[in-house]
Design an enzyme around this catalytic site. Structure first.
Site, short mmCIF file in Angstrom:
data_model
loop_
_atom_site.label_atom_id
_atom_site.label_comp_id
_atom_site.label_asym_id
_atom_site.label_seq_id
_atom_site.Cartn_x
_atom_site.Cartn_y
_atom_site.Cartn_z
N CYS A 51 -1.18 6.47 8.94
CA CYS A 51 -1.52 5.17 8.33
C CYS A 51 -2.60 5.45 7.29
CB CYS A 51 -1.98 4.17 9.39
SG CYS A 51 -3.41 4.73 10.36
N ARG A 85 0.84 -1.20 0.00
CA ARG A 85 0.00 0.00 0.00
C ARG A 85 0.87 1.25 0.00
NH1 ARG A 85 -4.50 0.23 4.41
NH2 ARG A 85 -5.18 1.94 3.07
#
Length: 308
Positions: free
Chosen positions: A264, A207
């Protein structure tokens, strides 16, 4: 509150609940309310956490939902899990019987990801008592053979295992917000390229590199961020690393930076990294609460891919 010892093992929690402690430590604990909070939550199955709590939880634990209790409703900006309004969260804490002096133990079934969110939120609210994370989560509790209960608990004053209901009256939880623990999007943007600031991306590497993005509409990472997946704070057995281990790993990542900002996807799994950084002595580490999902909500913000 001990910043270097935020982790509690199942055996010690059981002893605290049942009063099987002696000496000064017992006096210290019994002088406060022990508050156990179940923070289980599955992103793709948002009702599963509440259902799991009803099926069985640590005796006396109350349930806090990530979407309803530990976040605000989504808006155009602020990310997928915006910070709760301080007064709203304070009201929820009051309803649960949690005071500023409570010793709070948070647990989940996700390695501490969601429980760390509550740990960080209480730091942000200026909580005065200890805030601890159950090492290994509810799985560790069950592995030790300790009991579970199905009855929903409205207030943490009800201590099932000890068979005692506290007579202490609930006081209103007043937030004492510590804004310096939060980094805004504007602050992050203003510090891009600053060699004295270390920006840490807590997501899985694919990611971060922008190879996959199963949740958010844009892939990649904030330019200049280094990738440190939050689960690296755990050992091979899924237990929390010691303070010495955290110090060894984070010193090579942080280097000589004066400031650390952690993010995040939505400000949840960055919290275990903040906790680990605090364990390692980097108590200046901030949370970019909106994180990647907030960053990409501003079309003008740059995006990096790959290992850059």
């Amino acid at each position: 509150m001990s910043l270097l010892s935020p982790i509690i093992r199942a055996e010690e929690l059981y002893k605290r609940i049942t009063g099987q402690m002696d000496g000064e430590r017992k006096q210290q604990i019994t002088a406060s309310t022990l508050a156990i909070v179940d923070c289980r939550f599955w992103l793709m199955e948002p009702e599963r956490g509440q259902a799991a709590y009803k099926e069985g939880h640590i005796p006396g634990a109350v349930y806090f939902d990530l979407d309803r209790d530990l976040s605000s409703p989504k808006a155009e900006h602020g990310g997928r899990h915006p910070l709760p309004q301080p007064q709203v969260l304070a009201q929820r804490l009051t309803e649960a019987g949690i005071t500023h002096e409570s010793v709070v133990v948070a647990y989940d079934a996700q390695g501490g990801a969601n429980a760390s969110r509550l740990w960080w939120l209480l730091q942000w609210l200026g909580h005065e008592g200890e805030v601890l994370l159950l090492d290994g989560g509810i799985q560790a509790w069950e592995q030790e053979g300790y009991p579970l209960e199905q009855e929903e608990v409205g207030s943490v004053f009800d201590n099932r295992l000890a068979g005692v209901v506290s007579s202490k009256e609930t006081s209103i939880y007043t937030p004492r917000v510590r804004d310096h623990l939060v980094a805004s999007m504007e602050e992050v943007a203003s510090k891009l390229g600053n060699p004295r600031v270390r920006l840490i991306d807590s997501r899985e590497s694919p990611r971060y590199r922008g190879e996959v993005e199963p949740i958010d509409p844009k892939a990649g990472h904030i330019p200049g961020a280094v990738n440190t997946f939050w689960q690296q704070s755990l050992d091979e057995a899924g237990r929390w690393r010691s303070a010495a281990e955290q110090q060894a790993r984070w010193s090579s990542i942080v280097g000589d930076a004066d400031e650390v900002i952690v993010y995040c996807g939505s400000g949840v799994t960055a919290c275990p990294n903040v906790l680990a950084l605090w364990q390692a002595g980097y108590t200046n580490a901030k949370l970019y609460a909106g994180s990647w999902s907030d960053w990409i909500s501003y079309s003008e913000n740059p995006i990096a891919t790959g290992e850059e």
